[in-house]
Motif scaffolding. Structure first.
Motif: not given
Ligand code: 2U9
Length: 369
Positions: A192, A156, A270, A310-311, A336, A230, A195, A340, A199, A338, A272, A232, A228
């Protein structure tokens, strides 16, 4: 006349068999005469008591009393008899009028309530979010909670000593030092890795939503829990744009929080995704005014906006790890996101302490029945 163990005159097979059948029918008859619990107890003791129970007497009189040449036959007969008697005595129960007294059921008494329970608020919130994306054609994927460093970080785009690693305060499985870093096992800090695993197995296009439990070494308090949940999401295809991301998430937020909510994307970072954003929606508690009547709206800290997730666009570096399976960053792009789930459930149900979700206190949980 109650049955007593006779002394045997001879130890022929026929005599032993007759004596055994006589004993068995006596025991059967007695077992049918048990009318009370007390009767049941004395019946059991009479036959099974270690000291001077009938079975014991048979042992002494028929087995120990048998001449050498008859010991083997006597042994076989006596053991078979003891097994049958034991079965009979253990199966015995109070019968006739006494049994009815015991078995009579006062149907006027209230029944034993078997509370059905209900879906946990966090699970319900998770299922609501998943179903919004399922309606958009997303498939649901799940994966292991114990992950390798490779799938949770490296693939990632978290290079080995990337600071984000420790910010995420990872719970590593003990005794892994001897392994190559990327194979070290840990409790996944986000979903993540699923994913990446998907893939590796599925060529593009792909539309995924991944709910699941994640772990971070966070001290528990009202808004943090070391465990907790999540959700995604990932969408990869030829020329997926940031516009697709905004359109998809705007639709999803309206489906979840009501068609009147508005969305707002703020730049973020982020490892990733690039570019990245945080998605805010107008506060679904105060409608965006920041006020609840004359009181300040606490959930949105009077801003009128609530951060939901977040994205971003999948960082091409991430595709490098799955390029052999058709994810050539020159040919495909993806977005992508994600979020909580527990935090959204807190807001949705007006709960102000995340610990309440995991303490298993039925008095709290049954409110959501
Ligand atoms: C792949 C590529 C991209 C997943 C993503 C976030 C932004 C994000 C937080 C939300 C609240 C974690 O629980 S939290 O603290 N996550 O903001 N997650 S983009 O992005 C990816 C995942 C997989 C292959």
């Amino acid at each position: 006349m109650p049955y007593t163990v006779p002394k045997l005159t001879d130890y022929s097979a026929a005599t032993l068999e007759r004596a055994a059948n006589e004993c068995l029918s006596a025991c059967t008859a007695e077992s049918r005469e048990v009318r009370t619990d007390a009767g049941l107890k004395s019946f059991r003791d009479r036959w099974m008591a270690r000291k001077n129970g009938i079975l014991n007497q048979i042992n002494d009189r028929w087995l120990k009393g048998a001449p050498q040449e008859a010991k083997r036959e006597a042994g076989i007969q006596v053991n078979a008899l003891k097994a049958r008697i034991t079965e009979l005595v253990e199966g015995a129960h109070v019968s006739g009028a006494g049994a009815l007294d015991n078995e009579c059921l006062d149907i006027s008494l209230p029944g034993t309530r078997r509370p059905l329970g209900a879906e946990h608020p966090v699970v319900r919130t998770s299922n609501e979010i998943v179903s919004v994306f399922a309606k958009l054609g997303y498939s649901v994927a799940e994966g292991p909670v114990v992950e390798s460093d490779y799938y949770n970080f490296e693939a990632l785009n978290f290079p080995p000593n990337h600071p984000a690693r420790d910010t995420q305060d990872t719970l590593f499985i003990a005794g892994q030092q001897s392994k190559p870093p990327r194979e070290r096992l840990l409790l996944r800090t986000h979903t993540s890795p699923v994913q990446i695993r998907t893939m590796e197995k599925m060529a593009p296009p792909v539309r995924l939503v991944i709910p699941g439990r994640v772990h971070r070494n966070d001290p528990p308090d009202a808004s943090h829990s070391p465990m907790f949940h999540q959700i995604e999401g990932l969408a990869v295809d030829t020329n997926i744009t940031f516009g697709d991301l905004k359109g998809t998430l705007d639709h999803a937020m309206k489906a979840l929080f009501g068609s009147s909510v508005r969305t707002h994307f703020r730049p973020s970072f982020f490892p990733f995704t690039e570019p990245s954003a945080e998605l805010y929606v107008t506060c679904f508690i105060c409608g965006g005014s920041g006020k609840r009547g004359s009181d300040p709206c606490r959930p949105c800290k009077q801003t009128g906006w609530i951060e939901v997730l977040g994205c971003g666009m999948v960082d091409p570096n991430v595709f490098e790890f799955v390029k052999d399976n058709g994810y050539d960053p020159k040919r495909v792009s993806g977005f992508a996101f994600g979020m909580g789930v527990d935090r959204l459930a807190l807001l949705k149900y007006g709960v102000d302490d995340i610990q309440l979700f995991f303490q298993g206190d039925v008095r709290f949980l049954q409110q959501f029945g």
